[in-house]
Motif scaffolding. Structure first.
Motif, mmCIF file in Angstrom:
data_model
loop_
_atom_site.group_PDB
_atom_site.id
_atom_site.type_symbol
_atom_site.label_atom_id
_atom_site.label_comp_id
_atom_site.label_asym_id
_atom_site.label_seq_id
_atom_site.Cartn_x
_atom_site.Cartn_y
_atom_site.Cartn_z
ATOM 1 N N LEU A 150 18.988 -37.579 -12.224
ATOM 2 C CA LEU A 150 19.989 -37.615 -13.291
ATOM 3 C C LEU A 150 19.555 -36.831 -14.517
ATOM 4 N N THR A 151 18.242 -36.759 -14.778
ATOM 5 C CA THR A 151 17.705 -35.928 -15.867
ATOM 6 C C THR A 151 16.573 -35.067 -15.315
ATOM 7 N N PRO A 152 16.861 -34.205 -14.347
ATOM 8 C CA PRO A 152 15.798 -33.470 -13.649
ATOM 9 C C PRO A 152 15.043 -32.483 -14.524
ATOM 10 N N GLU A 153 15.662 -32.076 -15.629
ATOM 11 C CA GLU A 153 15.014 -31.097 -16.513
ATOM 12 C C GLU A 153 13.834 -31.680 -17.279
ATOM 13 N N LEU A 154 13.708 -33.017 -17.277
ATOM 14 C CA LEU A 154 12.709 -33.668 -18.119
ATOM 15 C C LEU A 154 11.359 -33.835 -17.432
ATOM 16 N N TYR A 155 11.340 -33.859 -16.102
ATOM 17 C CA TYR A 155 10.132 -34.278 -15.395
ATOM 18 C C TYR A 155 9.560 -33.191 -14.493
ATOM 19 N N SER A 156 8.232 -33.160 -14.459
ATOM 20 C CA SER A 156 7.521 -32.241 -13.571
ATOM 21 C C SER A 156 7.307 -32.846 -12.195
ATOM 22 N N CYS A 157 7.401 -34.178 -12.090
ATOM 23 C CA CYS A 157 7.282 -34.853 -10.802
ATOM 24 C C CYS A 157 7.759 -36.284 -10.961
ATOM 25 N N ALA A 158 7.924 -36.974 -9.833
ATOM 26 C CA ALA A 158 8.360 -38.369 -9.843
ATOM 27 C C ALA A 158 7.674 -39.108 -8.708
ATOM 28 N N ILE A 159 7.322 -40.381 -8.966
ATOM 29 C CA ILE A 159 6.680 -41.235 -7.966
ATOM 30 C C ILE A 159 7.438 -42.549 -7.911
ATOM 31 N N LEU A 188 -3.236 -45.417 -5.240
ATOM 32 C CA LEU A 188 -3.885 -44.717 -6.339
ATOM 33 C C LEU A 188 -4.404 -43.357 -5.901
ATOM 34 N N GLU A 189 -4.951 -43.283 -4.723
ATOM 35 C CA GLU A 189 -5.491 -42.007 -4.240
ATOM 36 C C GLU A 189 -4.385 -40.984 -4.035
ATOM 37 N N HIS A 190 -3.274 -41.403 -3.438
ATOM 38 C CA HIS A 190 -2.137 -40.489 -3.272
ATOM 39 C C HIS A 190 -1.584 -40.070 -4.632
ATOM 40 N N THR A 191 -1.506 -41.038 -5.551
ATOM 41 C CA THR A 191 -0.998 -40.740 -6.892
ATOM 42 C C THR A 191 -1.895 -39.749 -7.612
ATOM 43 N N GLU A 192 -3.208 -39.961 -7.515
ATOM 44 C CA GLU A 192 -4.148 -39.067 -8.197
ATOM 45 C C GLU A 192 -4.007 -37.633 -7.700
ATOM 46 N N ARG A 193 -3.944 -37.450 -6.396
ATOM 47 C CA ARG A 193 -3.813 -36.097 -5.844
ATOM 48 C C ARG A 193 -2.472 -35.465 -6.237
ATOM 49 N N PHE A 194 -1.420 -36.276 -6.198
ATOM 50 C CA PHE A 194 -0.086 -35.771 -6.514
ATOM 51 C C PHE A 194 0.000 -35.333 -7.974
ATOM 52 N N LEU A 195 -0.524 -36.161 -8.879
ATOM 53 C CA LEU A 195 -0.480 -35.820 -10.296
ATOM 54 C C LEU A 195 -1.374 -34.621 -10.608
ATOM 55 N N ALA A 196 -2.531 -34.562 -9.990
ATOM 56 C CA ALA A 196 -3.426 -33.424 -10.225
ATOM 57 C C ALA A 196 -2.758 -32.117 -9.805
ATOM 58 N N GLN A 197 -1.943 -32.179 -8.765
ATOM 59 C CA GLN A 197 -1.265 -30.985 -8.275
ATOM 60 C C GLN A 197 -0.116 -30.570 -9.186
ATOM 61 N N HIS A 198 0.590 -31.565 -9.764
ATOM 62 C CA HIS A 198 1.817 -31.232 -10.478
ATOM 63 C C HIS A 198 1.754 -31.414 -11.989
ATOM 64 N N LEU A 199 0.759 -32.155 -12.500
ATOM 65 C CA LEU A 199 0.619 -32.304 -13.954
ATOM 66 C C LEU A 199 -0.629 -31.635 -14.491
ATOM 67 N N ALA A 200 -1.653 -31.497 -13.667
ATOM 68 C CA ALA A 200 -2.900 -30.847 -14.072
ATOM 69 C C ALA A 200 -3.403 -31.387 -15.400
#
Length: 717
Positions: A562-571, A682-694
């Motif tokens: 609904l507000t896709p312009e705001l986020y670099s990723c979603a979990i 947590l492990e999946h989240t950490e890898r996902f955020l590192a890839q998309h939020l750096a």
């Protein structure tokens, strides 16, 4: 918990050093006990020395934050000679029984992982401990339940094991039932357990569901603590949901629910007859008789908001005329529950649903004891978990000096607080994220209370941020240790936890402002929090992820679509992707006129009258609008939000050519009750955020927040 100096000065230097010395001393003395527990429940206990060695080094691995807390609950025996604790080492879960005051183990019982999830421990007598456990089962595969075509799927069922203090004598209560895992979650018993009787003769009253000719009936039984056998005491009916027992263990009232018109009825027992005394409409999906309790004067007690009021009061009803009388209230403060004395089973206080869940007692001994214990914690949060009949020994859960929750034993006679163990021993000497209460303005100028966690030792400027809305939606976040938020902060992310409209804890008006506002006001409040942190210079607008569980998972998917312009990723963790589908499933499981369905109609909307609006805020129906990568995590044994909700979102996103990953967590439920899957999350989240939020620590110094950004919360908001 870690806070800004303005919010709480924390321990003084002297108190901190005293507690640290005491903690180390207790750990040395308890070394033999720790070794015994490792043998009984498996490896995993971490000595204090190891926690100290980790201090100041690289961030600790995900398993330190994600594993089950070493201690999660406990109880003191009526005679004050023993304490029982729910403990976990890895996936090995069970209970350990310690002697007082030396805290040496005298016995234990192992329950998990194959035997279910441990929920709590209770002392019905000095020499027996009840260990509650639960498991998700399908009632339509011959295991348990009601043979009805319109009620389907996994359900969480509860049982108790009765254990001797040495752990050698163990028996499942109700083992003689033909159906296994009957629901004994709503347990009732009186204060009078005759300790002069032989162990084999002692019984407690307990309520349980039993299947009778394809109908689930809620009966009351006398349950033998040693043999586990259940003898029918009172035959209920298919509508009965609760029993009220007096101080002698006699049935004096019950609560019935009618699915046909969604009403709850309070019946009072008069001799052999039942008199209908109060009838209420179930407007919020649950029993409106909040606390079916007896207080010290023998009156019925209820915590409820009176007609036309925004916040609840504690009311008492005399047993004869059931005339309500206001006993206690705090204007502008909501109660989250009643505090029950473990010996008398009467109400002795209430729990305030504020930033920190605070206890307010009516009993003079407990009032004075809490004041004395408070001096040890010097302003940090703590609560009295359990105590003995004489109110001389207390199990206390409180914050260590860095905010990690820990358990203590308080000896009132000696006025001594003894450290038992931390929930997360490896974190005891680690600097946690800086947590604070804030307020920001929504687009309609309403102030939204929230919590902000900043990485320790990092300037709070242009940080990658995870906005982390809570589940419910009729729930709330507290200013307390959160293993996910602390893990994210340890990786360099700011974490925003908004208590958007629709949350509990802020009065009826605030909660009902969220009704039928999925994707509307509730989502706007989350969006406006992100924008406020961006304006304040705290959040980097190019590195923001939205993450949540249950309703929070819906909010994450709604943010991405609904507000896709705001986020670099979603979990999304166990999130709702199709609200109409969830409504349909609720009808199938509970019946069209049930209070559960009624609540979801109030919360989401009517599937007939509001279908177009609900479709408009459905993430699965707007998958083509998503821009950011989406990670879906879902327990396969989720009994609240079916895993099909995440599977549907994955199918729709893939069909639209959008990046998505679905991780199904084997064997886990809606509440992430298994340490292995919490760690995996947590492990999946950490890898996902590192890839998309750096996450990167900014080089420039921190700047002051702008006046349009979030401000420290003020009292009485």
């Amino acid at each position: 918990m870690a806070r800004t100096p303005q919010a709480n000065p924390g321990f003084s230097v002297n108190a901190r050093e005293i507690l640290r010395r005491e903690n180390r001393s207790v750990w040395r003395k308890a070394a033999a006990g720790c070794l015994a527990l490792m043998i009984i429940l498996g490896p995993g206990l971490v000595p204090m020395a190891l926690a100290e060695e980790n201090s100041g080094k690289a961030p600790l691995p995900a398993n330190v934050y994600g594993k089950l807390p070493m201690v999660s609950s406990g109880a003191v025996s009526p005679d004050g000679k023993h304490v029982a604790l729910i403990m976990a080492t890895g996936e090995n879960r069970g209970a350990i029984f310690l002697s007082i005051p030396d805290l040496k183990p005298v016995g234990s019982v192992r329950v998990g992982p194959e035997g279910g999830k441990v929920r709590r421990v209770v002392f019905p007598a000095n020499d027996r401990v009840l260990v509650e456990m639960s498991e998700a089962v399908n009632p339509f595969k011959g295991q348990i339940g009601v043979n009805s075509s319109n009620r389907t799927g996994l359900r969480e069922y509860y049982r108790f094991i009765s254990v001797s203090l040495d752990g050698k004598d163990q028996v499942m209560l109700g083992h003689d039932f033909e159906s296994s895992w009957l629901n004994t979650a709503f347990t009732v018993w009186s204060k009078r357990i005759d300790e002069t009787l032989k162990s084999t003769e002692r019984t407690i009253p307990m309520a349980a569901f039993e299947v009778e000719t394809s109908t689930r009936v809620y009966n009351l039984y006398d349950v033998n603590l040693t043999t586990g056998r259940m003898v029918l005491r009172h035959h209920g009916n298919s509508k009965t949901r609760e029993y009220v027992l007096d101080e002698n263990g006699e049935v004096v009232a019950r609560v019935d629910e009618s699915d046909a018109n969604n009403t709850f009825e309070f019946f009072v027992k008069e001799g052999s007859n039942w008199r209908s005394a109060i009838k209420r409409q179930g407007l919020t999906g649950g029993n409106p008789f909040f606390s079916r309790l007896i207080d010290g004067t023998g009156e019925f007690v209820s915590v409820e908001a009176e007609q036309g009021t925004d916040f609840p009061s504690l009311l008492t009803y005399d047993r004869k005329n059931l005339t309500p009388k206001k006993r206690f209230e705090i204007p502008g403060v909501e109660f989250s529950g009643a505090i029950i004395d473990p010996a008398s089973h009467t109400i002795v206080g209430v729990l305030l649903n504020t930033d920190e869940e605070k206890q307010v007692f009516f009993d003079n001994d407990l009032i004075e004891t809490r004041k004395v214990i408070g001096k040890f914690f010097n302003g940090a949060s703590f609560s009295l978990v359990s105590w003995d009949k004489e109110k001389s020994k207390f199990l206390v859960e409180g914050e260590a000096d860095n905010g990690v929750p820990a358990y203590y034993l308080y000896d009132r006679t000696a006025q001594k607080l003894i450290f038992i163990t931390s929930q997360y021993p490896e974190l005891m000497n680690i600097e946690l994220g800086e947590r604070q209460a804030i307020k920001y303005k929504a687009r309609d100028k309403v102030g939204i209370p929230a919590y902000l966690t900043l990485p320790a030792g990092v300037p709070g400027k242009k940080l990658p941020m995870v906005v982390f809305p809570h589940g419910g939606p009729a729930a709330r976040d507290h200013l307390e240790f959160d293993f996910i938020a602390e893990f994210l902060a340890s990786r360099g992310y700011a974490v925003l936890q908004p208590n958007f409209r629709g949350s509990k804890g802020f009065g009826r008006t605030w909660e009902r402002a969220g009704w039928r506002e999925w994707g509307g006001v509730m989502q706007n409040d989350v969006t406006d929090g992100v924008k406020a942190l961006i304006r304040a210079g705290i959040a980097d607008p190019e590195r923001i992820c939205i993450m949540g569980a249950s309703y929070g998972g819906y909010a994450a998917l709604a943010g991405a679509t609904l507000t896709p312009e705001l986020y670099s990723c979603a979990i999304s963790i166990a999130g709702v992707s199709d609200p109409l589908g969830m409504l349909s499933r609720a009808v199938e499981r509970n019946g069209r006129e049930s209070s559960t369905v009624d609540y979801w109609k109030l919360s989401i909307g009517d599937p007939a009258a509001d279908a177009d609006r609900i479709k408009a805020i459905s993430p699965a129906r707007h998958a083509d609008a998503a821009r950011a990568p989406i990670l879906l995590l879902h327990g396969k044994e989720d009994t609240v939000v079916n895993v099909e909700q995440s599977r549907l979102m994955e199918r729709r996103l893939k069909a639209a050519g959008k990046p998505v990953t679905l991780i199904e967590l084997n064997g886990d439920d809606h509440w992430l009750s298994i340490g292995e899957t919490r760690i995996a999350l947590l492990e999946h989240t950490e890898r996902f955020l590192a890839q998309h939020l750096a996450a990167k620590v900014p080089a420039e110094p921190a700047a002051a927040a702008s006046s349009s950004g979030p401000q420290p919360a003020t009292a009485g908001r």
